[in-house]
Scaffold this active site. Structure first.
Site, mmCIF file in Angstrom:
data_model
loop_
_atom_site.group_PDB
_atom_site.id
_atom_site.type_symbol
_atom_site.label_atom_id
_atom_site.label_comp_id
_atom_site.label_asym_id
_atom_site.label_seq_id
_atom_site.Cartn_x
_atom_site.Cartn_y
_atom_site.Cartn_z
ATOM 1 N N ARG A 1 30.647 29.433 -34.188
ATOM 2 C CA ARG A 1 30.671 30.888 -33.966
ATOM 3 C C ARG A 1 31.202 31.224 -32.572
ATOM 4 O O ARG A 1 31.791 32.287 -32.375
ATOM 5 C CB ARG A 1 29.261 31.454 -34.203
ATOM 6 N N LYS B 1 23.100 16.168 -32.712
ATOM 7 C CA LYS B 1 22.705 16.007 -34.113
ATOM 8 C C LYS B 1 22.073 14.644 -34.322
ATOM 9 O O LYS B 1 22.366 13.708 -33.581
ATOM 10 C CB LYS B 1 23.956 16.088 -35.014
HETATM 11 N N1 BES Z 1 29.225 22.129 -38.308
HETATM 12 C C1 BES Z 1 27.883 22.530 -38.398
HETATM 13 C C2 BES Z 1 27.513 23.062 -39.780
HETATM 14 C C3 BES Z 1 27.384 22.057 -40.878
HETATM 15 C C4 BES Z 1 26.238 21.284 -40.992
HETATM 16 C C5 BES Z 1 28.351 21.942 -41.818
HETATM 17 C C6 BES Z 1 26.112 20.394 -42.019
HETATM 18 C C7 BES Z 1 28.225 21.047 -42.864
HETATM 19 C C8 BES Z 1 27.103 20.273 -42.969
HETATM 20 C C9 BES Z 1 27.579 23.648 -37.404
HETATM 21 O O1 BES Z 1 28.292 23.617 -36.238
HETATM 22 C C10 BES Z 1 26.129 23.554 -37.062
HETATM 23 O O2 BES Z 1 25.753 22.543 -36.535
HETATM 24 N N2 BES Z 1 25.380 24.566 -37.401
HETATM 25 C C11 BES Z 1 23.978 24.580 -37.167
HETATM 26 C C12 BES Z 1 23.615 25.943 -36.680
HETATM 27 C C13 BES Z 1 22.230 26.045 -36.153
HETATM 28 C C14 BES Z 1 22.077 25.257 -34.884
HETATM 29 C C15 BES Z 1 21.925 27.497 -35.919
HETATM 30 C C16 BES Z 1 23.267 24.258 -38.474
HETATM 31 O O3 BES Z 1 23.719 24.694 -39.539
HETATM 32 O O4 BES Z 1 22.290 23.533 -38.442
HETATM 33 ZN ZN ZN Z 2 27.418 22.380 -34.755
#
Ligand code: BES
Ligand code: ZN
Ligand code: ZN
Length: 518
Positions: free
Chosen positions: A364, A290
């Site tokens: 997931r 990230k």
């Molecule tokens: N934990 C994150 C989701 C999240 C992001 C929660 C920002 C709260 C604030 C999750 O694991 C994630 O990174 N999801 C990705 C999925 C994508 C790579 C398909 C997302 O939402 O960007």
């Molecule tokens: Zn994630």
């Protein structure tokens, strides 16, 4: 504790918040401490009956203020009175009586705790008069829920005389409403212990709260209660059992993953409700790392597991007698030479293979093993998972509601209704076949962990999870299942007036209400 010791390892158990404020409902006419007076909008005087026990000079002051329209009592407003010989008072605006809802009353109660400050001291007397039972109960609940702050990591000055200690609240109302109000205040306090626990876990820093530390706390909780069993599937066991989702996500961290299973009243016959939580104690994204801004917030990525644990605590504290199951999938998502890569294909506990196209879509993956294990080993009547799963749900619903998906309309409606009742909105979202198709058209595996494009990202995530809900035994119909994406509601919701800052403890109350009807 020496600084060196502190840097490497936390010593002793994680800090926990204390008991909720003491609420004593009585008919005592005396005012203990500061008088708190909830008022409907445009009240021109104190409701007759609520003046009793109020010192004459304070009463005159209040009557003058109301008669002159200097405090209009709009919802969300308050006024502090001090400096007369009659004692102090806090006037709380409830808004118009015809607009009153449970949530307005909760938020008004929260206003008491939020505006209490140093001036009002630690003892309060709330005087209700001529108010509905449910409204009084919600007001008290709001006071309790807002009375939480996470300051365990602030070193205290010995001479600090700030009054952030325990508050004692006396509540008075008509005699015939006393017993019911005390009972609902007691239930609110019991459930609040679960909300506080979920917030404590959510707020805990990720260097101190990691998968096996969560498990340790769960085991401690199990030992403290005769009717609770806790089982932990550790990393080695998860590998042996073939939990490729949990292992794939957690293996890149020195702090290894685990699955925690709670069973309350296991001696009662099933099938029983089962709550499943995403517990990523820190989500860096893994190799699909990230960006740095706000990455610290990914300590909250375990709030699904925090809520699950919180629900267990709330059920135990409120004396629930039937069997309930909780399961949390704990892992830390780190990049390292041991971490899984984009392109890997893993075999999940269900036997289905998953092409990992983005290691940041890790929630997931851990849930796929949690749902399959719960459905095949724990005899659920229904399964509800909670996960801070996607940024996309925040784009869709902001911080106002959790996304709600389900393969069963009745379960969906029951969760929606319970959420509405508790002021924790769960908003229905679609499980279109097209989303399932999108997630099952990997070139080389059964399922892919990333949608084909970025549109509808929270729906494709839900469609992924649905692939891991087992059928009811001996049928070709899936176990009733619902998914709550709490990425927008688990923390940082500035419009949530029941929380000062940080983790919200979202849906502990919704699920407690759904399960118990209380
Ligand atoms: N934990 C994150 C989701 C999240 C992001 C929660 C920002 C709260 C604030 C999750 O694991 C994630 O990174 N999801 C990705 C999925 C994508 C790579 C398909 C997302 O939402 O960007
Ligand atoms: Zn994630
Ligand atoms: Zn995550």
């Amino acid at each position: 504790m020496s600084r060196v010791g502190r840097i490497f390892k936390r010593q002793g158990p994680l800090p926990q918040s204390g008991e909720p404020m003491q609420v004593i409902v009585n008919t005592n006419e005396n005012i203990n401490g500061t008088l708190v007076l909830p008022l409907w909008q445009d009240s021109k005087d104190m409701a007759s009956g609520s003046e009793s026990g109020v010192h004459r000079s304070l009463k005159n002051q209040i009557e003058n203020i109301l008669a002159d329209g200097d405090f209009k009592a709009k919802a969300g407003t308050s006024m502090t009175l001090a400096g007369t010989e009659g004692g102090k008072a806090l006037l709380i605006g409830l808004g118009k009586e015809k607009d009153a809802t449970l949530q307005v009353m909760r938020e008004s109660g929260a206003k008491v705790t939020a505006s209490r400050g140093k001036i009002h001291g630690k003892t309060l007397t709330v005087k209700f008069h001529g108010m509905e039972d449910a409204h009084m109960a919600a007001f008290v609940e709001g006071m309790i829920l807002r009375d939480y702050s996470y300051d365990h990591y602030k070193t205290k000055d010995e001479d600090d005389d700030s009054d952030d200690g325990e508050i004692k609240v006396h509540v008075t109302c008509e005699d015939d409403k006393n017993a019911a109000l005390q009972a609902s205040a007691d239930t609110s306090s019991a459930v609040a212990t679960g909300v506080y626990l979920a917030r404590d876990l959510g707020n805990a820093p990720p260097n101190d709260l990691y998968p096996m530390e969560f498990a340790r706390q769960a085991i401690e909780f199990g030992s403290a209660h005769d009717n609770v069993d806790v089982k932990v599937i550790n990393y080695d066991e998860a590998r042996t059992m073939g939990m490729g989702g949990l292992v794939g996500v957690g293996m890149g961290s020195y702090r290894k993953p685990c699955m925690v299973i709670f069973e309350i009243n296991g001696d009662k016959p099933g099938p029983s409700p089962c709550i499943v939580g995403k517990g990523i104690t820190f989500d860096t994204g893994g190799i699909s790392i990230k960006p740095s801004p706000s990455m610290d917030e990914m300590k909250y990525d375990m709030h699904g597991s925090a809520t699950t644990f919180g629900v267990m605590q709330a059920l135990v504290a409120s004396g629930h007698k039937d069997r309930v199951i909780g399961l949390t999938c704990m892992a830390e998502n780190m990049p390292s030479s041991n971490a899984q890569r984009p392109g890997d294909v893993i075999t999940t506990y269900s036997g289905k293979t998953v092409e990992v196209l983005n290691t940041d879509a890790e929630g997931r993956l851990v849930l796929s093993d949690g749902l399959w294990y719960a459905g095949t080993h724990l005899n659920p009547s229904y399964m509800i998972d909670l996960a801070t799963l996607t940024g996309a749900v925040v784009v869709a619903l902001g911080h106002e509601a959790s996304g709600l998906w389900s393969n069963n309309d009745e379960l969906l409606n029951n969760i929606k209704t319970a959420g509405e009742h508790c002021g924790e909105i769960a908003w229905p979202m679609p499980l279109f076949k097209a989303f399932e198709k999108e997630m099952t058209d990997s070139k080389i595996a059964d399922v892919r962990n990333l949608g084909a494009g970025r549109w509808g990202g929270s729906n494709t995530a839900a469609a992924f999870l649905k692939q891991f809900v087992p059928n009811m035994e001996g049928t070709d119909e899936q176990i009733p299942w619902a998914h709550l994406d709490i990425a927008g509601t688990a923390w940082g919701a500035k419009t949530n007036k029941l929380v000062k800052t940080g983790a919200t403890g979202i849906h502990v109350r919704t699920l407690h209400h759904l399960i118990t009807g209380q």
